[in-house]
Enzyme design. Structure first.
Site, PDB file in Angstrom:
ATOM      1  N   GLY A 141       0.835  -1.214   0.000  1.00 15.55           N
ATOM      2  CA  GLY A 141       0.000   0.000   0.000  1.00 15.55           C
ATOM      3  C   GLY A 141       0.862   1.254   0.000  1.00 15.55           C
ATOM      4  N   ARG A 171       0.996  -4.802  -5.609  1.00 16.24           N
ATOM      5  CA  ARG A 171       1.175  -6.096  -4.959  1.00 16.24           C
ATOM      6  C   ARG A 171       1.511  -7.072  -6.087  1.00 16.24           C
ATOM      7  NH1 ARG A 171      -2.564  -3.673  -1.234  1.00 16.24           N
ATOM      8  NH2 ARG A 171      -1.348  -3.516   0.664  1.00 16.24           N
ATOM      9  N   ASP A 181       5.548  -5.495   6.116  1.00 12.31           N
ATOM     10  CA  ASP A 181       6.137  -6.795   6.447  1.00 12.31           C
ATOM     11  C   ASP A 181       6.091  -7.768   5.264  1.00 12.31           C
ATOM     12  OD1 ASP A 181       7.119  -6.360   8.983  1.00 12.31           O
ATOM     13  OD2 ASP A 181       5.291  -7.000  10.007  1.00 12.31           O
ATOM     14  N   THR A 204       4.102   2.485   5.640  1.00  7.49           N
ATOM     15  CA  THR A 204       2.674   2.135   5.660  1.00  7.49           C
ATOM     16  C   THR A 204       1.957   3.042   6.647  1.00  7.49           C
ATOM     17  OG1 THR A 204       1.071   0.513   6.488  1.00  7.49           O
ATOM     18  CG2 THR A 204       3.319   0.175   7.173  1.00  7.49           C
ATOM     19  N   ASP A 247      -0.419   2.193   8.447  1.00 11.87           N
ATOM     20  CA  ASP A 247      -1.048   1.389   9.500  1.00 11.87           C
ATOM     21  C   ASP A 247      -0.211   1.246  10.778  1.00 11.87           C
ATOM     22  OD1 ASP A 247      -3.063   0.942   7.593  1.00 11.87           O
ATOM     23  OD2 ASP A 247      -2.014  -0.813   6.803  1.00 11.87           O
ATOM     24  N   ASP A 302       1.751  -1.003  11.434  1.00  9.67           N
ATOM     25  CA  ASP A 302       1.587  -2.404  11.859  1.00  9.67           C
ATOM     26  C   ASP A 302       2.836  -3.244  11.588  1.00  9.67           C
ATOM     27  OD1 ASP A 302       1.386  -2.321   9.112  1.00  9.67           O
ATOM     28  OD2 ASP A 302      -0.320  -3.668   8.969  1.00  9.67           O
ATOM     29  N   ARG A 341      -5.698  -1.612   8.498  1.00 15.48           N
ATOM     30  CA  ARG A 341      -5.685  -3.040   8.149  1.00 15.48           C
ATOM     31  C   ARG A 341      -6.124  -3.858   9.361  1.00 15.48           C
ATOM     32  NH1 ARG A 341      -1.813  -5.770   3.615  1.00 15.48           N
ATOM     33  NH2 ARG A 341      -0.082  -5.362   4.981  1.00 15.48           N
ATOM     34  N   GLY A 358     -10.570  13.028  21.217  1.00 14.45           N
ATOM     35  CA  GLY A 358     -11.357  12.944  22.451  1.00 14.45           C
ATOM     36  C   GLY A 358     -12.581  12.073  22.265  1.00 14.45           C
ATOM     37  N   HIS A 388      -9.866   6.025   1.756  1.00 17.59           N
ATOM     38  CA  HIS A 388      -8.543   6.304   1.192  1.00 17.59           C
ATOM     39  C   HIS A 388      -8.073   7.747   1.309  1.00 17.59           C
ATOM     40  CE1 HIS A 388      -8.466   2.325  -1.115  1.00 17.59           C
ATOM     41  NE2 HIS A 388      -7.535   2.308  -0.193  1.00 17.59           N
TER      42      HIS A 388
HETATM   43  P1  ADP Z   1       2.988  -4.954   2.667  1.00 19.21           P
HETATM   44  O1  ADP Z   1       4.397  -4.900   2.189  1.00 19.21           O
HETATM   45  O2  ADP Z   1       2.375  -3.598   2.809  1.00 19.21           O
HETATM   46  O3  ADP Z   1       2.844  -5.830   3.893  1.00 19.21           O
HETATM   47  P2  ADP Z   1       1.881  -7.091   1.014  1.00 19.21           P
HETATM   48  O4  ADP Z   1       1.714  -8.018   2.161  1.00 19.21           O
HETATM   49  O5  ADP Z   1       0.802  -7.003   0.011  1.00 19.21           O
HETATM   50  O6  ADP Z   1       2.124  -5.594   1.486  1.00 19.21           O
HETATM   51  O7  ADP Z   1       3.246  -7.505   0.271  1.00 19.21           O
HETATM   52  C1  ADP Z   1       3.705  -6.782  -0.839  1.00 19.21           C
HETATM   53  C2  ADP Z   1       4.410  -7.692  -1.804  1.00 19.21           C
HETATM   54  O8  ADP Z   1       5.525  -8.336  -1.180  1.00 19.21           O
HETATM   55  C3  ADP Z   1       3.563  -8.856  -2.305  1.00 19.21           C
HETATM   56  O9  ADP Z   1       2.724  -8.499  -3.352  1.00 19.21           O
HETATM   57  C4  ADP Z   1       4.643  -9.830  -2.781  1.00 19.21           C
HETATM   58  O10 ADP Z   1       5.148  -9.458  -4.032  1.00 19.21           O
HETATM   59  C5  ADP Z   1       5.732  -9.628  -1.747  1.00 19.21           C
HETATM   60  N1  ADP Z   1       5.612 -10.663  -0.708  1.00 19.21           N
HETATM   61  C6  ADP Z   1       4.689 -10.753   0.273  1.00 19.21           C
HETATM   62  N2  ADP Z   1       4.848 -11.872   1.007  1.00 19.21           N
HETATM   63  C7  ADP Z   1       5.881 -12.546   0.449  1.00 19.21           C
HETATM   64  C8  ADP Z   1       6.544 -13.779   0.740  1.00 19.21           C
HETATM   65  N3  ADP Z   1       6.153 -14.556   1.762  1.00 19.21           N
HETATM   66  N4  ADP Z   1       7.587 -14.134  -0.041  1.00 19.21           N
HETATM   67  C9  ADP Z   1       7.988 -13.355  -1.053  1.00 19.21           C
HETATM   68  N5  ADP Z   1       7.401 -12.185  -1.374  1.00 19.21           N
HETATM   69  C10 ADP Z   1       6.369 -11.771  -0.650  1.00 19.21           C
END
Ligand code: ADP
Length: 321
Positions: A13, A74, A105, A127, A129, A131, A173, A187, A251
Site C-alpha cells: 500500500g 502487490r 512486512d 505504511t 497502519d 503495523d 488493516r 477525544g 482512502h
Molecule cells: P505490505 O508490504 O504492505 O505488507 P503485502 O503483504 O501485500 O504488502 O506484500 C507486498 C508484496 O511483497 C507482495 O505483493 C509480494 O510481491 C511480496 N511478498 C509478500 N509476502 C511474500 C513472501 N512470503 N515471499 C515473497 N514475497 C512476498
C-alpha cells in the site's frame, strides 16, 4: 561485497512520505558514489525489468508530495520461485548489486528471500497502519493520523450541532494503532480495535452514562479491522435512542502532503538504508526504536511481536466521561 549500483522500489500500500524516502535514498546513494535505478510498480517492475535511471534531479520537488513517483503494486508472482528468479535475472542483467524496499512486512518477506538468493536488500517501513512488528513508527502513519483527526474534527462539528453520535471507521488493516491514536486526539467516547474487541452493550452503556451527566454528542472510533460501522451505528441508535451516523473515512487517509515528522523520518531512514548497502551490508530492515534509527536482520525483525498499547486504550476509556 562492493555495491556499485542499487535499485529502489515501493511495494504494498502507498503511504505519504514514500517520495521523501525515495529522494533520500537516491541522493545518499549518488553522493556515496553509487548508481541508482528506480523500479516501477514494486516487485512487478523487478520481474519485468521496468527500471528508470535516477539522478539527483530526478527526485527534485517531491519531498512534499504524497503517493509514490515509482508507483506501487502487490505482486503475487514475486512470491513464487519463478517470479523471484526473473527478478534476480533483471538484477544481474542490469548490474544491480542491492535493493532498497520501501513497504510493509509482506514486502520485507520478499526482501529477505531476495537477500537469501544473493541480492542484498534493505527494507524501510512505509505504511499508514504502523503495523510493522519491529518498528515503533512507520513512514506515513503520522500524516494519516493528522488527516483522520482533521476529518473527525469536522464530523464533531456536525455531531455537536445535532446532538448526534458519530461512528467513524479509520484505516489500519488488521491493526488498531491508527484508530487508537485518532481516538485520543479527537477525544472519542469509545474506540473499537481488533486487538481488544468490544461489547456493544458496554459501548451503549457508556453512551447512556455520559448522556445522563450532560454529554450531548458522541464520537465512536472504529478500526478497519473491526468494520461494520453502519450496523454499529444502527445498534447504538436502537439501544440508546441517540441519532447515530456512520462514516468510513477510507482512502483520503492514504493521500496528501506528508507531515514534517514523516518527511524527517523518511529522510533519516533512507539515508540509513543506503549507508548499510554502501558498507556492503544487506538483509536488514531499518526501524525506529525509542526515537533512534537502527537496523535489524530481516528475519529477526519479522519474528518480533509489537505489543498493543493497552495503557493508551485504558486511558481513553477512563477519561471519556
Ligand atoms: P505490505 O508490504 O504492505 O505488507 P503485502 O503483504 O501485500 O504488502 O506484500 C507486498 C508484496 O511483497 C507482495 O505483493 C509480494 O510481491 C511480496 N511478498 C509478500 N509476502 C511474500 C513472501 N512470503 N515471499 C515473497 N514475497 C512476498
Amino acid at each position: 561485497m562492493n555495491i556499485k549500483k542499487i535499485a529502489v522500489l515501493t511495494s504494498g500500500g502507498d503511504a505519504p512520505g514514500m517520495n521523501a524516502t525515495i529522494r533520500s535514498v537516491v541522493r545518499t546513494a549518488i553522493t556515496e558514489g553509487m548508481e541508482v535505478v528506480g523500479v516501477i510498480r514494486g516487485y512487478n517492475g523487478l520481474i519485468h525489468g521496468d527500471l528508470r535511471p535516477m539522478h539527483v534531479r530526478s527526485v527534485s520537488g517531491i519531498i512534499n508530495l504524497g503517493g509514490t513517483l515509482l508507483y506501487t503494486a502487490r505482486s503475487p508472482e514475486f512470491a513464487t520461485e519463478e517470479g523471484m528468479q526473473k527478478a534476480i535475472k533483471t538484477c544481474h542483467d542490469n548490474n544491480i548489486d542491492g535493493v532498497v524496499v520501501i513497504g510493509g512486512d509482506g514486502s520485507f518477506r520478499g526482501a529477505r528471500d531476495l537477500s537469501a538468493r544473493g541480492i542484498p536488500c534493505v527494507g524501510i517501513p512505509g505504511t499508514i497502519d504502523n503495523d510493522i512488528s519491529s518498528s515503533d513508527y512507520t513512514i506515513g502513519f503520522d500524516t494519516a493520523l493528522n488527516t483522520a483527526v482533521e476529518m473527525v474534527d469536522r464530523l464533531r462539528d456536525t455531531a455537536q450541532s445535532h446532538d448526534r453520535c458519530s461512528v467513524v471507521e479509520v484505516m489500519g488493516r488488521r491493526a488498531g494503532y491508527l484508530a487508537l491514536r485518532t481516538a485520543i486526539a479527537v477525544g472519542a467516547t469509545h474506540v473499537l480495535v481488533p486487538e481488544i474487541g468490544y461489547d456493544i452493550d458496554e459501548v451503549c452503556q457508556q453512551i447512556n452514562e455520559g448522556h445522563a451527566i450532560g454529554k450531548q454528542h458522541f464520537i465512536i472510533i472504529v478500526a478497519e479491522g473491526i468494520g461494520g460501522v453502519e450496523q454499529i451505528a444502527k445498534d447504538i441508535q436502537e439501544r440508546t435512542g441517540i441519532e447515530s451516523r456512520a462514516t468510513i473515512l477510507g482512502h483520503v487517509q492514504r493521500g496528501g502532503r506528508p507531515s514534517a515528522r514523516d518527511r524527517v523520518n523518511a529522510t533519516r531512514m533512507g539515508y540509513h538504508a543506503v549507508k548499510l548497502l554502501s558498507a556492503g551490508i544487506g538483509n536488514r530492515v531499518v526501524v525506529m526504536k525509542n526515537s533512534k534509527v537502527i537496523d535489524y536482520d530481516i528475519q529477526e525483525a519479522l519474528a518480533m511481536h509489537k505489543p498493543f498499547e493497552n495503557d493508551l486504550y485504558d486511558m481513553v476509556m477512563q477519561i471519556s466521561v
